[in-house]
Design a protein around this motif. Structure first.
Motif, short mmCIF file in Angstrom:
data_model
loop_
_atom_site.label_atom_id
_atom_site.label_comp_id
_atom_site.label_asym_id
_atom_site.label_seq_id
_atom_site.Cartn_x
_atom_site.Cartn_y
_atom_site.Cartn_z
N UNK A 186 -21.81 21.33 106.45
CA UNK A 186 -20.10 21.86 105.85
C UNK A 186 -19.54 22.36 106.22
N UNK A 187 -20.37 23.47 107.28
CA UNK A 187 -18.79 24.66 108.36
C UNK A 187 -18.85 23.32 109.75
N UNK A 188 -19.94 22.42 109.69
CA UNK A 188 -19.57 21.64 110.74
C UNK A 188 -18.66 20.43 110.61
N UNK A 189 -19.39 19.57 109.27
CA UNK A 189 -17.74 18.97 109.14
C UNK A 189 -16.62 19.59 108.61
N UNK A 190 -16.00 20.80 108.04
CA UNK A 190 -14.77 21.65 107.88
C UNK A 190 -14.17 21.82 109.49
N UNK A 191 -14.54 22.21 109.70
CA UNK A 191 -14.39 22.27 111.25
C UNK A 191 -13.81 21.01 111.99
N UNK A 192 -13.78 19.56 111.41
CA UNK A 192 -13.30 18.69 112.25
C UNK A 192 -11.89 17.94 110.95
N UNK A 193 -12.24 18.03 109.31
CA UNK A 193 -11.77 17.77 108.95
C UNK A 193 -10.41 18.40 108.23
N UNK A 194 -10.30 20.22 109.04
CA UNK A 194 -8.87 20.75 108.55
C UNK A 194 -8.21 20.26 109.03
N UNK A 195 -8.10 19.90 110.12
CA UNK A 195 -6.36 19.86 110.92
C UNK A 195 -6.24 18.97 110.07
N UNK A 196 -6.37 17.85 109.44
CA UNK A 196 -6.53 16.71 109.52
C UNK A 196 -5.89 16.73 107.29
N UNK A 197 -6.60 17.21 107.32
CA UNK A 197 -6.51 17.84 105.50
C UNK A 197 -4.72 18.24 105.65
N UNK A 198 -4.66 19.67 106.88
CA UNK A 198 -3.20 20.36 106.30
C UNK A 198 -2.16 19.43 106.94
N UNK A 199 -2.56 18.37 108.08
CA UNK A 199 -1.72 17.21 107.57
C UNK A 199 -1.03 16.77 107.52
N UNK A 200 -2.20 16.52 106.03
CA UNK A 200 -1.94 15.60 104.76
C UNK A 200 -0.93 16.78 103.78
N UNK A 201 -1.36 17.57 104.09
CA UNK A 201 -0.94 18.30 102.78
C UNK A 201 -0.08 18.66 102.97
N UNK A 202 0.82 19.04 104.78
CA UNK A 202 2.11 19.50 105.16
C UNK A 202 3.22 18.41 104.64
N UNK A 203 2.63 16.87 105.14
CA UNK A 203 3.92 16.51 105.20
C UNK A 203 3.22 15.07 104.47
N UNK A 204 2.24 14.88 104.09
CA UNK A 204 1.84 13.59 102.96
C UNK A 204 1.42 12.95 103.46
N UNK A 205 0.51 11.95 102.97
CA UNK A 205 0.28 10.85 103.85
C UNK A 205 0.85 10.10 104.00
#
Length: 367
Positions: free
Chosen positions: A310-329
């Motif tokens: 989970x920690x390894x996955x979050x290191x990779x997914x977080x930037x994309x999660x934030x981009x989607x939340x900040x700007x919309x998909x």
């Protein structure tokens, strides 16, 4: 944006879509994060840790799905989760749709927009959100293969590294990508005799440069693959065609000619498996035997080590999660072609060409 994090419900799946550290980042960006009670228990993070990071704890999955604009998960949604998705909602998780028409139908019926971790790309042509779990799965493949080789578990009764005076086990890795490299590293670390087969000569040269004479490499022709598999004690299937079903490299006819008690570990099972006799299993019942050959085909191998995963996955997914939340998909995908490569389902249509082809469905561009 309201980001929902439900508890994973797949068999023996203990990972979580967002760690408390990821939640804190999302809250810092101005988003509201809704976490199902107990979602982080499997990685040692209780509800208090999520609340301290700024999350709101909701009692059940229904509340999370009902209130969230975006759902962040780990594994593909199960049938009851697909039924809770809705049009206009964004799903961000692993999907592996190519071999799973039922899940595809459920997602299409929901009308949601789904972006798959496993097909997001990077500048080097890699799959950055698949890589950390491939690293875990590659290393685990050798651990579980070594256990399956034990006689009490139906295996040949061979110790991977052998002992002085007794030859080590022969390990064959089909595919020299991230999974294959980490499987080879682990197997060599245990003292096994390791061969990696791949169709990319540049990749074979890279492996030779990294591991030198400790690793055998071979071009994955039909003859070389058959010869290696028939002489192996442990075969690790580590092939990947991004978004598409895995090719079948070992056929049923090969099994009768393999060593009785030899082991096949199919890391490609999420994409349908690369052995003809593969069928998905679970951590609760991980192996079965066909023609004397032990098969290990657990579809969520990294779920067995959820804290690391989970920690390894979050290191990779977080930037994309934030981009989607900040700007919309839509805006996020238009601004980043690598993120757009993960767009798989949109409002009842398949938006990824390889997935559509393998499912026999039309491909409709969503951007």
């Amino acid at each position: 944006m309201r980001i929902g994090v439900p508890t994973e419900i797949k068999n023996h799946e203990y990972r979580v879509g967002m760690t408390p550290a990821s939640v804190r980042e999302a809250v810092h960006h101005g988003h509201q994060v809704l976490v199902q009670a107990g979602a982080g228990a499997g990685i040692g993070c209780d509800d208090a840790a999520y609340q301290a990071a700024g999350a709101q704890i909701l009692p059940d999955a229904a509340a999370v799905f009902a209130q969230a604009d975006m759902i962040v998960k780990v594994k593909e949604p199960q049938a009851q989760e697909c039924a809770m998705l809705r049009r206009g909602q964004l799903l961000f998780t692993y999907l592996h749709l190519a071999p799973d028409p039922e899940q595809a139908a459920g997602l299409m019926k929901s009308g949601c927009t789904a972006i798959a971790y496993e097909t997001i790309t990077d500048e080097r042509g890699g799959l950055p959100l698949l890589a950390p779990m491939s690293e875990v799965a590659g290393r685990m493949a050798i651990q579980v293969g070594a256990v399956a080789l034990q006689k009490a578990n139906g295996g040949l009764g061979v110790l991977l590294g052998g002992v002085p005076g007794v030859a080590p086990a022969k390990v064959v890795v089909l595919g020299g990508g991230v999974v294959g490299t980490h499987a080879a590293r682990m197997a060599m670390g245990l003292g096994a005799d390791v061969t990696v087969l791949d169709k990319s000569l540049p990749r074979l040269r890279q492996l030779d440069e990294v591991f030198g004479g400790r690793l055998r490499t071979g071009y994955a022709s039909l003859d070389a693959t058959e010869e290696a598999v028939l002489g192996a004690d442990l075969v690790v299937g580590a092939v990947l065609v991004p978004g598409a079903a895995a090719p079948k490299l070992v056929r049923r006819a090969h099994l009768a000619r393999m060593k009785p008690g030899s082991v096949l570990v199919d890391v490609a099972i999420d994409q349908g498996g690369c052995f003809e006799t593969s069928r998905a299993t679970t951590h609760a019942d991980p192996t079965y035997v066909v023609d004397g050959v032990v098969h290990y085909c657990v579809a969520n191998m990294p779920g067995a080590v959820p804290r690391t995963s989970a920690f390894a996955l979050n290191n990779a997914t977080l930037p994309f999660t934030l981009a989607l939340a900040d700007r919309g998909w839509r805006a996020a995908c238009q601004a980043d072609r690598h993120l757009a490569a993960g767009l798989t389902v949109h409002e009842g249509q398949i938006a990824h060409a390889a997935v559509a082809r393998d499912l026999g469905l039309p491909h409709v561009a969503a951007l």
